[in-house]
Design a protein around this motif. Structure first.
Motif, PDB file in Angstrom:
ATOM      1  N   GLY A 161       0.820  -1.202   0.000  1.00 20.15           N
ATOM      2  CA  GLY A 161       0.000   0.000   0.000  1.00 20.15           C
ATOM      3  C   GLY A 161       0.855   1.252   0.000  1.00 20.15           C
ATOM      4  O   GLY A 161       2.074   1.205   0.209  1.00 20.15           O
ATOM      5  N   PRO A 162       0.243   2.411  -0.205  1.00 23.50           N
ATOM      6  CA  PRO A 162       1.000   3.648  -0.397  1.00 23.50           C
ATOM      7  C   PRO A 162       1.723   4.158   0.843  1.00 23.50           C
ATOM      8  O   PRO A 162       2.633   4.987   0.731  1.00 23.50           O
ATOM      9  CB  PRO A 162      -0.071   4.650  -0.854  1.00 23.50           C
ATOM     10  N   GLN A 163       1.362   3.667   2.020  1.00 26.22           N
ATOM     11  CA  GLN A 163       1.963   4.186   3.246  1.00 26.22           C
ATOM     12  C   GLN A 163       3.149   3.363   3.748  1.00 26.22           C
ATOM     13  O   GLN A 163       3.774   3.737   4.744  1.00 26.22           O
ATOM     14  CB  GLN A 163       0.903   4.264   4.358  1.00 26.22           C
ATOM     15  N   LYS A 164       3.465   2.260   3.110  1.00 21.77           N
ATOM     16  CA  LYS A 164       4.617   1.465   3.557  1.00 21.77           C
ATOM     17  C   LYS A 164       5.883   2.283   3.331  1.00 21.77           C
ATOM     18  O   LYS A 164       6.190   2.667   2.200  1.00 21.77           O
ATOM     19  CB  LYS A 164       4.699   0.144   2.808  1.00 21.77           C
ATOM     20  N   PRO A 165       6.658   2.558   4.395  1.00 21.66           N
ATOM     21  CA  PRO A 165       7.763   3.507   4.260  1.00 21.66           C
ATOM     22  C   PRO A 165       9.041   2.959   3.647  1.00 21.66           C
ATOM     23  O   PRO A 165       9.824   3.712   3.067  1.00 21.66           O
ATOM     24  CB  PRO A 165       8.023   3.947   5.714  1.00 21.66           C
ATOM     25  N   ASP A 166       9.290   1.650   3.784  1.00 20.61           N
ATOM     26  CA  ASP A 166      10.575   1.111   3.326  1.00 20.61           C
ATOM     27  C   ASP A 166      10.448   0.503   1.938  1.00 20.61           C
ATOM     28  O   ASP A 166       9.473  -0.159   1.610  1.00 20.61           O
ATOM     29  CB  ASP A 166      11.121   0.066   4.315  1.00 20.61           C
ATOM     30  N   VAL A 167      11.450   0.778   1.103  1.00 19.57           N
ATOM     31  CA  VAL A 167      11.541   0.179  -0.231  1.00 19.57           C
ATOM     32  C   VAL A 167      12.974  -0.287  -0.462  1.00 19.57           C
ATOM     33  O   VAL A 167      13.903   0.427  -0.110  1.00 19.57           O
ATOM     34  CB  VAL A 167      11.138   1.180  -1.344  1.00 19.57           C
ATOM     35  N   PRO A 168      13.182  -1.462  -1.022  1.00 18.80           N
ATOM     36  CA  PRO A 168      12.140  -2.472  -1.205  1.00 18.80           C
ATOM     37  C   PRO A 168      11.710  -3.055   0.133  1.00 18.80           C
ATOM     38  O   PRO A 168      12.295  -2.736   1.169  1.00 18.80           O
ATOM     39  CB  PRO A 168      12.839  -3.516  -2.071  1.00 18.80           C
ATOM     40  N   SER A 169      10.719  -3.913   0.113  1.00 19.82           N
ATOM     41  CA  SER A 169      10.288  -4.575   1.345  1.00 19.82           C
ATOM     42  C   SER A 169      11.405  -5.463   1.877  1.00 19.82           C
ATOM     43  O   SER A 169      12.342  -5.827   1.147  1.00 19.82           O
ATOM     44  CB  SER A 169       9.051  -5.431   1.077  1.00 19.82           C
ATOM     45  N   GLY A 170      11.298  -5.818   3.154  1.00 24.35           N
ATOM     46  CA  GLY A 170      12.292  -6.725   3.721  1.00 24.35           C
ATOM     47  C   GLY A 170      12.315  -8.058   3.009  1.00 24.35           C
ATOM     48  O   GLY A 170      13.372  -8.666   2.814  1.00 24.35           O
ATOM     49  N   THR A 171      11.141  -8.534   2.602  1.00 22.94           N
ATOM     50  CA  THR A 171      11.066  -9.794   1.858  1.00 22.94           C
ATOM     51  C   THR A 171      11.850  -9.696   0.558  1.00 22.94           C
ATOM     52  O   THR A 171      12.646 -10.580   0.217  1.00 22.94           O
ATOM     53  CB  THR A 171       9.597 -10.139   1.551  1.00 22.94           C
ATOM     54  N   ALA A 172      11.630  -8.613  -0.194  1.00 27.08           N
ATOM     55  CA  ALA A 172      12.288  -8.448  -1.491  1.00 27.08           C
ATOM     56  C   ALA A 172      13.791  -8.249  -1.334  1.00 27.08           C
ATOM     57  O   ALA A 172      14.589  -8.793  -2.109  1.00 27.08           O
ATOM     58  CB  ALA A 172      11.674  -7.268  -2.237  1.00 27.08           C
ATOM     59  N   ARG A 173      14.196  -7.473  -0.340  1.00 23.89           N
ATOM     60  CA  ARG A 173      15.629  -7.225  -0.133  1.00 23.89           C
ATOM     61  C   ARG A 173      16.348  -8.522   0.224  1.00 23.89           C
ATOM     62  O   ARG A 173      17.400  -8.845  -0.337  1.00 23.89           O
ATOM     63  CB  ARG A 173      15.835  -6.185   0.964  1.00 23.89           C
ATOM     64  N   PRO A 210      17.809  -6.680 -10.099  1.00 27.17           N
ATOM     65  CA  PRO A 210      16.906  -5.526 -10.135  1.00 27.17           C
ATOM     66  C   PRO A 210      15.649  -5.779  -9.294  1.00 27.17           C
ATOM     67  O   PRO A 210      15.053  -6.854  -9.352  1.00 27.17           O
ATOM     68  CB  PRO A 210      16.540  -5.394 -11.615  1.00 27.17           C
ATOM     69  N   VAL A 211      15.279  -4.771  -8.505  1.00 28.84           N
ATOM     70  CA  VAL A 211      14.084  -4.858  -7.655  1.00 28.84           C
ATOM     71  C   VAL A 211      13.208  -3.641  -7.913  1.00 28.84           C
ATOM     72  O   VAL A 211      13.698  -2.504  -7.890  1.00 28.84           O
ATOM     73  CB  VAL A 211      14.462  -4.928  -6.164  1.00 28.84           C
ATOM     74  N   HIS A 212      11.935  -3.858  -8.141  1.00 34.75           N
ATOM     75  CA  HIS A 212      10.975  -2.795  -8.428  1.00 34.75           C
ATOM     76  C   HIS A 212       9.913  -2.782  -7.324  1.00 34.75           C
ATOM     77  O   HIS A 212       9.300  -3.823  -7.047  1.00 34.75           O
ATOM     78  CB  HIS A 212      10.299  -3.035  -9.781  1.00 34.75           C
ATOM     79  N   SER A 213       9.669  -1.637  -6.717  1.00 35.93           N
ATOM     80  CA  SER A 213       8.690  -1.523  -5.633  1.00 35.93           C
ATOM     81  C   SER A 213       7.480  -0.724  -6.101  1.00 35.93           C
ATOM     82  O   SER A 213       7.625   0.420  -6.529  1.00 35.93           O
ATOM     83  CB  SER A 213       9.315  -0.850  -4.410  1.00 35.93           C
ATOM     84  N   VAL A 214       6.308  -1.345  -6.011  1.00 35.51           N
ATOM     85  CA  VAL A 214       5.050  -0.695  -6.358  1.00 35.51           C
ATOM     86  C   VAL A 214       4.337  -0.327  -5.062  1.00 35.51           C
ATOM     87  O   VAL A 214       4.170  -1.173  -4.175  1.00 35.51           O
ATOM     88  CB  VAL A 214       4.154  -1.633  -7.196  1.00 35.51           C
ATOM     89  N   ARG A 215       3.915   0.937  -4.927  1.00 39.46           N
ATOM     90  CA  ARG A 215       3.226   1.401  -3.725  1.00 39.46           C
ATOM     91  C   ARG A 215       1.951   2.129  -4.148  1.00 39.46           C
ATOM     92  O   ARG A 215       1.975   3.294  -4.534  1.00 39.46           O
ATOM     93  CB  ARG A 215       4.138   2.341  -2.908  1.00 39.46           C
ATOM     94  N   LEU A 216       0.810   1.422  -4.091  1.00 37.01           N
ATOM     95  CA  LEU A 216      -0.455   1.964  -4.564  1.00 37.01           C
ATOM     96  C   LEU A 216      -1.595   1.542  -3.636  1.00 37.01           C
ATOM     97  O   LEU A 216      -1.529   0.469  -3.000  1.00 37.01           O
ATOM     98  CB  LEU A 216      -0.765   1.451  -5.978  1.00 37.01           C
ATOM     99  N   PRO A 217      -2.657   2.357  -3.559  1.00 37.83           N
ATOM    100  CA  PRO A 217      -3.832   1.951  -2.772  1.00 37.83           C
ATOM    101  C   PRO A 217      -4.406   0.635  -3.279  1.00 37.83           C
ATOM    102  O   PRO A 217      -4.314   0.318  -4.468  1.00 37.83           O
ATOM    103  CB  PRO A 217      -4.821   3.106  -3.012  1.00 37.83           C
ATOM    104  N   SER A 218      -4.972  -0.122  -2.363  1.00 36.70           N
ATOM    105  CA  SER A 218      -5.649  -1.411  -2.588  1.00 36.70           C
ATOM    106  C   SER A 218      -4.693  -2.581  -2.748  1.00 36.70           C
ATOM    107  O   SER A 218      -5.126  -3.724  -2.835  1.00 36.70           O
ATOM    108  CB  SER A 218      -6.608  -1.362  -3.793  1.00 36.70           C
TER     109      SER A 218
END
Length: 274
Positions: A161-173, A210-218
């Motif tokens: 979601g749009p409010q997650k502050p860290d990119v990429p997520s811990g899982t992805a990193r 390469p890691v891509h982080s998507v941060r969007l509502p829903s």
């Protein structure tokens, strides 16, 4: 290193008012081999941890503003679900007090983990860390590492979601770092330095992945590993859902294992193999 048989492990939860923290306190209270001795949440210090977690009765454990204060009650394991900028200080305080640590907070870097490992080894204590304590997230990592033995081209997309502050997520990193170490064939994609246009369009490179982080509502927490060969492709995806229960189950496993080894172990699979 373990507790005497029949003696519950004493646990402190830092991030007691958080999404995972509240459910974790409930689970610790329900477990016969664990006991909550401390809780940390600066914004609601002074309240009872059981009340904040939604238990029907208070636990008699007062939420403290700092980990140092919570350690005064005695503990065997500190669990941290706070913020990445706070974790190293929390873990350092625990290790200095002879307390092992479980890190569920995401957003830490490889350098952070390197320094935490050094601290733990210097004190002959264990630290368990995972970008995602879900068992099915562990399987995402395991299956992706299997694929990386045969396919050199891999990229990761993580969603939240749009409010997650860290990119990429811990899982992805964590996944990207593991894939960088496990990949046995070189990628065929054009190096980022040779592309035309903004290099950021190719995502952040963690290790060599390469890691891509998507941060969007829903969007819920999800992570995909994409592999490509000529004429075919493979996608492995994990969806976290909306409940903290998967993270709680894995965290409980880590609490019970972390005192059986020295140094840092990353990923639920590495912890379970201890």
């Amino acid at each position: 290193m373990g507790k005497t048989e029949g003696t519950p492990l004493r646990v402190i939860v830092a991030g007691a008012s958080g999404w995972v923290g509240r459910e974790l306190i409930q689970a610790i209270h329900a477990a016969p081999d664990l006991v909550l001795t401390g809780a940390v949440a600066r914004g609601i210090c002074g309240q009872d941890a059981g009340t904040v977690a939604g238990l029907p009765d208070p636990l008699g454990v007062t939420i403290r503003a700092t980990v140092t204060e919570a350690l005064d009650a005695g503990a065997d394991v500190l669990v941290d679900y706070t913020k990445p900028q706070a974790v190293r200080a929390h873990v350092s305080a625990a290790l200095n007090a002879g307390v092992s640590a479980v890190i569920g907070t995401s957003g830490l870097t490889a350098q952070d983990y390197f320094e935490i490992d050094a601290m733990a080894r210097a004190r002959s204590l264990g630290v368990a860390a995972a970008g995602n304590f879900s068992v099915t997230a562990m399987l995402l990592k395991r299956f992706s590492l299997m694929a990386a033995q045969y396919v050199g081209d891999v990229e990761i997309i993580d969603y939240a979601g749009p409010q997650k502050p860290d990119v990429p997520s811990g899982t992805a990193r964590e996944l990207a770092e593991a894939l960088d170490n496990a990949r046995q064939l070189p990628p065929t994609a054009k190096p980022v330095a040779d592309i035309l246009g903004p290099q950021e369009a190719r995502g952040a490179v963690i290790g060599s992945v390469p890691v891509h982080s998507v941060r969007l509502p829903s969007y819920v927490l999800s992570c995909e590993t994409h592999f490509g060969l000529a004429g075919e492709r493979l996608t492995i995806r994990h969806d976290a859902g909306t409940s903290a229960a998967p993270y709680v189950a894995g965290t409980l496993l880590a609490i019970r294992k972390v005192r059986s080894f020295f140094g840092l172990r990353r990923g639920l699979d590495g912890i379970l193999d201890a």
